[in-house]
Design a protein around this motif. Structure first.
Motif, PDB file in Angstrom:
ATOM      1  N   LEU A  79       0.834  -1.205   0.000  1.00 28.25           N
ATOM      2  CA  LEU A  79       0.000   0.000   0.000  1.00 28.25           C
ATOM      3  C   LEU A  79       0.863   1.248   0.000  1.00 28.25           C
ATOM      4  O   LEU A  79       0.600   2.200  -0.753  1.00 28.25           O
ATOM      5  CB  LEU A  79      -0.916  -0.001   1.221  1.00 28.25           C
ATOM      6  CG  LEU A  79      -1.741   1.276   1.425  1.00 28.25           C
ATOM      7  CD1 LEU A  79      -2.786   1.421   0.320  1.00 28.25           C
ATOM      8  CD2 LEU A  79      -2.422   1.274   2.793  1.00 28.25           C
ATOM      9  N   SER A  80       1.897   1.261   0.825  1.00 30.55           N
ATOM     10  CA  SER A  80       2.779   2.422   0.914  1.00 30.55           C
ATOM     11  C   SER A  80       3.492   2.671  -0.407  1.00 30.55           C
ATOM     12  O   SER A  80       3.659   3.826  -0.831  1.00 30.55           O
ATOM     13  CB  SER A  80       3.812   2.223   2.031  1.00 30.55           C
ATOM     14  OG  SER A  80       3.176   2.032   3.274  1.00 30.55           O
ATOM     15  N   ALA A  81       3.916   1.588  -1.063  1.00 24.72           N
ATOM     16  CA  ALA A  81       4.594   1.729  -2.355  1.00 24.72           C
ATOM     17  C   ALA A  81       3.656   2.308  -3.404  1.00 24.72           C
ATOM     18  O   ALA A  81       4.032   3.211  -4.167  1.00 24.72           O
ATOM     19  CB  ALA A  81       5.129   0.368  -2.804  1.00 24.72           C
ATOM     20  N   VAL A  82       2.426   1.810  -3.438  1.00 28.04           N
ATOM     21  CA  VAL A  82       1.436   2.322  -4.392  1.00 28.04           C
ATOM     22  C   VAL A  82       1.158   3.802  -4.119  1.00 28.04           C
ATOM     23  O   VAL A  82       1.125   4.627  -5.044  1.00 28.04           O
ATOM     24  CB  VAL A  82       0.126   1.509  -4.320  1.00 28.04           C
ATOM     25  CG1 VAL A  82      -0.968   2.177  -5.148  1.00 28.04           C
ATOM     26  CG2 VAL A  82       0.358   0.084  -4.795  1.00 28.04           C
ATOM     27  N   CYS A  83       0.959   4.137  -2.838  1.00 31.27           N
ATOM     28  CA  CYS A  83       0.706   5.537  -2.474  1.00 31.27           C
ATOM     29  C   CYS A  83       1.908   6.412  -2.812  1.00 31.27           C
ATOM     30  O   CYS A  83       1.748   7.558  -3.243  1.00 31.27           O
ATOM     31  CB  CYS A  83       0.394   5.637  -0.978  1.00 31.27           C
ATOM     32  SG  CYS A  83      -1.220   4.976  -0.521  1.00 31.27           S
TER      33      CYS A  83
END
Length: 274
Positions: A79-83
């Protein structure tokens, strides 16, 4: 039921909830100052909050255990990478001034988690943790929106910034009360220094000053004062209830929901003319 609990835990632990809280504070700034903000700016703040918070919370853990991460932590990393990728894309649409101000607060956030010079990060410097977090929250939710809307800094903006800073300090106190039995004494948190009861007294004094700021803001309308007063009461009740032993999500969900409730109440009141 187990799936719902897992989803809720992910919602909290992945910083989505705190991102909604920060974004709600930006919405309040827009209401209070009648700013014109584009939806991309809200996306910028939301994505940046998730990326920054997860970096602060999980960077060290991921570095130590990257081969044996729990599934939930791996999902948070994804999720953090996508964000992070979306944040970079949205950044291209932000004015240079916004990027400069965000970069300044980003440096504070970075060194809050990463050691520098003395091999200590800002989080470990005794007594200042709460004020750094409050400064970043107030800056991102008041100063940066003003810059994004090409508005000038004024007394009203400074009062709103001071109020936001004080409120964030108070919202952090239930976390520090919860963690007093876990935090190392070198952190010098307020509950460690003066005790839980005196910490609550300080919190109530700060709430009174925050409410005074509300009354001093030039363009304060009855709707704003009512919404602000309800928020102060709600915050006071949460602070009063805070204990060393508290529910798992008391601070991380209920306390961090206060900005969201504040925005909802203010938005509701603004539909009426008093």
């Amino acid at each position: 039921m187990r799936l719902l609990k897992a989803a809720f835990a992910f919602y909290i632990n992945s910083s989505i909830h705190v991102a909604f809280a920060v974004t709600a504070l930006v919405g309040l700034t827009q209401l209070y100052l009648s700013l014109e903000l584009k939806w991309l700016f809200y996306a910028f703040v939301f994505l940046g909050t998730i990326s920054a918070y997860n970096f602060v919370k999980y960077a060290e853990i991921a570095g130590l255990h990257h081969r044996s991460l729990a599934k939930s932590l791996k999902a948070i990393q994804v999720l953090s990478a996508v964000c992070g990728v979306l944040l970079v894309l949205v950044t291209f649409y932000m004015p240079l001034a916004v990027i400069i101000y965000i970069a300044a607060f980003g440096v504070l956030t970075f060194f809050y988690a990463v050691p520098f010079l003395t091999k200590s990060n800002l989080r470990s410097v005794g007594g200042i943790k709460v004020f750094i977090v409050a400064l970043v929250w107030a800056g991102v939710t008041v100063i940066v929106p003003v810059v994004a809307a090409n508005e000038l800094f004024s007394t009203t903006v400074m009062l709103l910034f001071l109020q936001r800073f004080l409120l964030v300090v108070v919202w952090i106190l239930p976390f520090e009360i919860r963690d007093v039995k876990y935090d190392h004494l070198s952190l010098g948190t307020m509950p460690q220094r003066i005790g839980i009861n005196k910490t609550k007294i300080v919190g109530f004094v700060l709430l009174a000053i925050a409410l005074l700021c509300e009354l001093l803001i030039d363009n304060s309308q009855l709707q704003k004062i009512l919404a602000g007063s309800l928020m102060v009461v709600l915050t006071g009740l949460m602070l009063l209830k805070a204990q060393k032993s508290q529910g798992q999500f008391f601070a991380s969900f209920w306390v961090e929901s206060i900005p969201i409730w504040w925005w909802l109440i203010a938005y509701f009141f603004f539909q009426f003319t008093f």
